[in-house]
Design a protein around this motif. Structure first.
Motif, PDB file in Angstrom:
ATOM      1  N   HIS A  60     -10.943  18.354  33.204  1.00 58.25           N
ATOM      2  CA  HIS A  60     -12.109  19.027  32.562  1.00 58.25           C
ATOM      3  C   HIS A  60     -12.648  19.980  33.838  1.00 58.25           C
ATOM      4  CE1 HIS A  60     -16.477  18.280  30.782  1.00 58.25           C
ATOM      5  NE2 HIS A  60     -16.260  19.648  31.240  1.00 58.25           N
ATOM      6  N   HIS A  62     -13.429  24.611  34.090  1.00 58.08           N
ATOM      7  CA  HIS A  62     -14.049  25.679  33.370  1.00 58.08           C
ATOM      8  C   HIS A  62     -13.707  27.073  34.008  1.00 58.08           C
ATOM      9  CE1 HIS A  62     -16.260  23.327  30.240  1.00 58.08           C
ATOM     10  NE2 HIS A  62     -16.653  22.724  31.373  1.00 58.08           N
ATOM     11  N   LYS A 163     -11.908  21.540  22.533  1.00 61.04           N
ATOM     12  CA  LYS A 163     -13.003  21.274  23.183  1.00 61.04           C
ATOM     13  C   LYS A 163     -14.479  21.572  22.346  1.00 61.04           C
ATOM     14  CE  LYS A 163     -16.300  21.211  26.560  1.00 61.04           C
ATOM     15  NZ  LYS A 163     -16.931  20.227  27.541  1.00 61.04           N
ATOM     16  N   HIS A 264     -17.754  13.165  30.083  1.00 62.80           N
ATOM     17  CA  HIS A 264     -18.708  12.509  30.853  1.00 62.80           C
ATOM     18  C   HIS A 264     -18.823  10.960  30.481  1.00 62.80           C
ATOM     19  CE1 HIS A 264     -19.112  16.608  32.076  1.00 62.80           C
ATOM     20  NE2 HIS A 264     -19.616  17.052  30.888  1.00 62.80           N
ATOM     21  N   ASP A 319     -15.164  18.813  35.948  1.00 62.27           N
ATOM     22  CA  ASP A 319     -16.203  19.661  35.512  1.00 62.27           C
ATOM     23  C   ASP A 319     -16.098  20.833  36.517  1.00 62.27           C
ATOM     24  OD1 ASP A 319     -17.608  20.732  33.613  1.00 62.27           O
ATOM     25  OD2 ASP A 319     -19.530  19.546  33.739  1.00 62.27           O
TER      26      ASP A 319
HETATM   27 ZN   LIG Z   1     -17.789  21.048  31.293  1.00 63.41          ZN
END
Ligand SMILES: [Zn+2]
Length: 394
Positions: A60, A62, A163, A264, A319
């Motif tokens: 995960h 970005h 996603k 999450h 994340d």
């Molecule tokens: Zn994310």
């Protein structure tokens, strides 16, 4: 009824939020630090782990949304990956149509062996959220077009999954103004396309339970909600968190050949009993725990039991890209038996005013969570791991 000032003093987080707009300049001096930030009197071992014990796949990240295709950041981050033992990152930012090719070009120009990309669908297109009838997703050709693009990317091995962001269920609306349902049958061809191509679907559904409750003095995340009112989904204008989870679960039940990864920890790390029920019911459900060390680390016995029971279906996510200090907290949390430490390098801690306890997982579970589970379900990961560690997956 407490006075305004009294209610401010009841929770430190709320005090901070109140003082920002306080007319009393001297109040600044009186602000107590959030309790997690204070130096604890208890003396405990502090284990510094600067590299994960086994190769890591971070499922995960970005690199567009947070990294903005900054080449310098990417170079620096790959150095951090090397230092920390992160072999492969999954970037979730390959929006189609449009961004996927640019994103792959950016990541793969120099680091094809270190990154795979999940696509995400542009529900908005040239439309506007204020006028739902103009949203791309409400065009009758949207699903077919997206499936064709996804299929083409899969055929060329340029995509490793799909996603969905939390807006799916919370913000996208039908032309008549009603919220788009996660389990609307019109999306079925997308789930089926993912199953056919063995592309896992990572879905962020709802948000922490505190964000669905009023941001009052009894809300343990009131400080964050005061700083980010847009994170609040409390109120009749939003669907309940339970209804969003139920709609997602109906999709998972209806498409047993599609692999779903609930981002999450399914946004339900606060209630591992409920999450266990979902894991038991849906064998095609996986979870990743990015940005949930705060929750898992305050219930270490329950978390240990969960990792033990579902060790074949838990993936590691962060994340990120995050600073190296944050990455090291993941290794410390998973590998050591350290107690009562901060879950973030940020001050004050950004997801609740408390400290956490590590899980001390055994090597056989660490290997699965760090890389083996990701290699099993995400296309392109196993070959990248094998190229760098020939016998890792034997
Ligand atoms: Zn994310």
């Amino acid at each position: 009824m407490p006075s305004n000032r009294d209610s401010c003093m009841r929770a430190t987080w709320v005090v901070l939020a109140c003082v920002v707009s306080s007319p009393w300049g001297e109040a600044q001096e009186m602000i107590p630090k959030p309790s997690a930030e204070k130096t604890p009197s208890v003396r405990l071992p502090q284990t510094a782990i600067d590299k994960a014990s086994f190769p890591v796949v971070d499922v995960h990240t970005h690199f567009w949304i947070k990294g903005r295709h900054d080449a310098e950041l990417l170079d620096r981050y790959v150095q951090w990956m090397d230092r920390n033992g992160i072999e492969v990152c999954v970037s979730l930012d390959g929006q189609i149509p449009g961004k996927l090719d640019e994103h792959l070009d950016f990541l793969w120009a120099r680091y094809r062996d270190r990154f795979v990309v999940f696509a995400n669908l542009d529900f908005i297109g040239s439309g506007s959220l204020d006028r739902p009838g103009t949203l791309a997703c409400n065009d009758s050709r949207f699903v077919r077009d997206m499936c064709e693009r996804l299929q083409a990317a899969a055929d060329q091995r340029r995509v490793s999954g799909l996603k969905f962001f939390k807006d799916f269920g919370l913000r996208y609306r039908n032309a008549d103004g009603s919220l788009i349902a996660i389990d609307d049958p019109r999306w079925d061809p997308i789930w089926e396309c993912c199953a056919r191509n063995r592309l896992p679907v990572i879905m962020h559904t709802a948000d922490p339970s505190a964000f669905f409750r009023p941001a009052d003095q009894d809300n343990e995340r009131a400080g964050e909600l005061a700083a980010h009112p847009e994170w609040s989904f409390a109120g009749p204008e939003y669907p309940s968190r339970e209804s969003l989870h139920a709609a997602r679960n109906r999709v998972i039940a209806r498409h047993p050949k599609t692999t779903f990864i609930a981002a999450h920890f399914g946004n339900d790390a606060e209630d591992l009993q409920e999450l266990s029920g979902w894991m038991d019911t849906y064998p095609n459900l996986y979870v990743e725990f990015s940005s949930r060390l705060n929750e898992l680390g305050r219930q270490p016995y329950s978390s240990q039991a969960f990792f033990e029971r579902y060790q074949d279906r838990i993936l590691l996510g962060t994340d990120g890209p995050f600073p190296e200090e944050r990455l090291r907290i993941y290794w410390r949390f998973l590998e050591t038996r350290d107690e009562y430490f901060l879950y973030s390098e940020k001050s004050p801690p950004p997801q609740g005013d408390w400290r956490i306890y590590a899980l001390g997982l055994p090597p056989e579970i660490l290997k699965k969570v760090y890389h083996a589970n990701a290699a099993a379900v995400i296309p392109g990961v196993a070959e990248r791991l094998a190229a760098r560690h020939p016998h890792l997956l034997d």
